[in-house]
Design a protein around this motif. Structure first.
Motif, PDB file in Angstrom:
ATOM      1  N   ARG A   1       7.836   1.560   5.371  1.00  0.00           N
ATOM      2  CA  ARG A   1       8.971   2.148   4.897  1.00  0.00           C
ATOM      3  C   ARG A   1       8.593   3.767   3.759  1.00  0.00           C
ATOM      4  O   ARG A   1       8.150   4.001   3.705  1.00  0.00           O
ATOM      5  CB  ARG A   1       9.586   1.190   2.914  1.00  0.00           C
ATOM      6  N   THR A   2       9.601   4.466   3.781  1.00  0.00           N
ATOM      7  CA  THR A   2       9.558   5.550   3.763  1.00  0.00           C
ATOM      8  C   THR A   2       9.311   5.097   1.950  1.00  0.00           C
ATOM      9  O   THR A   2       9.660   4.142   1.521  1.00  0.00           O
ATOM     10  CB  THR A   2      10.747   6.606   3.520  1.00  0.00           C
ATOM     11  N   LEU A   3       8.939   6.409   0.806  1.00  0.00           N
ATOM     12  CA  LEU A   3       9.157   6.555  -0.499  1.00  0.00           C
ATOM     13  C   LEU A   3      10.346   5.899  -0.830  1.00  0.00           C
ATOM     14  O   LEU A   3      11.178   5.393  -2.158  1.00  0.00           O
ATOM     15  CB  LEU A   3       9.067   7.220  -1.425  1.00  0.00           C
TER      16      LEU A   3
ATOM     17  N   ILE B   1       0.634  -0.897   0.039  1.00  0.00           N
ATOM     18  CA  ILE B   1      -0.061  -0.028  -0.297  1.00  0.00           C
ATOM     19  C   ILE B   1       1.187   1.062  -0.033  1.00  0.00           C
ATOM     20  O   ILE B   1       1.879   1.550   0.912  1.00  0.00           O
ATOM     21  CB  ILE B   1      -0.887   0.076   1.059  1.00  0.00           C
ATOM     22  N   VAL B   2       0.938   1.713  -1.402  1.00  0.00           N
ATOM     23  CA  VAL B   2       1.318   3.134  -1.568  1.00  0.00           C
ATOM     24  C   VAL B   2       0.648   4.550  -0.857  1.00  0.00           C
ATOM     25  O   VAL B   2      -0.138   5.029  -1.634  1.00  0.00           O
ATOM     26  CB  VAL B   2       2.222   3.091  -2.684  1.00  0.00           C
ATOM     27  N   PHE B   3       1.227   5.275  -0.021  1.00  0.00           N
ATOM     28  CA  PHE B   3       0.622   6.617   0.435  1.00  0.00           C
ATOM     29  C   PHE B   3       1.400   7.274  -0.005  1.00  0.00           C
ATOM     30  O   PHE B   3       2.139   7.699  -0.519  1.00  0.00           O
ATOM     31  CB  PHE B   3       0.656   6.139   2.025  1.00  0.00           C
ATOM     32  N   ASP B   4       0.909   8.545   0.464  1.00  0.00           N
ATOM     33  CA  ASP B   4       1.816  10.125  -0.282  1.00  0.00           C
ATOM     34  C   ASP B   4       2.819  10.488  -0.007  1.00  0.00           C
ATOM     35  O   ASP B   4       3.967  10.384  -0.415  1.00  0.00           O
ATOM     36  CB  ASP B   4       0.460  11.562   0.426  1.00  0.00           C
ATOM     37  N   THR B   5       3.316   9.293   1.673  1.00  0.00           N
ATOM     38  CA  THR B   5       4.502  10.067   2.317  1.00  0.00           C
ATOM     39  C   THR B   5       5.455   8.988   2.535  1.00  0.00           C
ATOM     40  O   THR B   5       6.391   8.789   3.219  1.00  0.00           O
ATOM     41  CB  THR B   5       4.412  10.708   3.217  1.00  0.00           C
TER      42      THR B   5
END
Length: 119
Positions: free
Chosen positions: A52-54, A21-25
């Motif tokens: 994790r961070t992006l 799941i990739v969020f904005d941050t």
């Protein structure tokens, strides 16, 4: 909060499934381990997730560890949600996919908030 859901990334004949799941941050990497044959009634055995961070840097939990193992009642809830995501009705758009996606994402996000200190 905007998100992108990437489901069921897996190697052929592997009993490990990766969801992201990739969020904005940040992003949440979810690893599902199954027992049994994947093409004939596999059984969900274990679920672990990491945040994790992006830039793919791991974020530590509140207790300093990196990963969270989903257990007990949360495991049952996760299993119910993934059963919906992998269902015939979901794949053939016979149910509202957005609602199922949101229920899954909100559940994972609640576990992230419980276990991680996000700034």
């Amino acid at each position: 909060m905007n998100y992108t859901l990437e489901l069921n990334t897996q190697e052929p004949n592997s009993n490990i499934v990766f969801n992201t799941i990739v969020f904005d941050t940040f992003k949440v990497n979810i690893v599902e381990r199954y027992i049994g044959r994947m093409n004939f009634n596999p059984k969900l055995f274990e679920v672990i997730f990491k945040v994790r961070t992006l830039n793919d840097e791991l974020i530590n939990k509140k207790d300093g560890n990196v990963k969270v193992k989903i257990k007990d009642a949360d495991f049952e809830t996760y299993h119910r949600l993934t059963t919906k995501l992998n269902s015939y009705d979901y794949k053939n758009k016979l149910i509202n996919r957005k609602e199922v996606d949101e229920e899954y994402v909100h559940f994972i996000l609640s576990l992230v908030i419980l276990n991680y200190q996000l700034n």
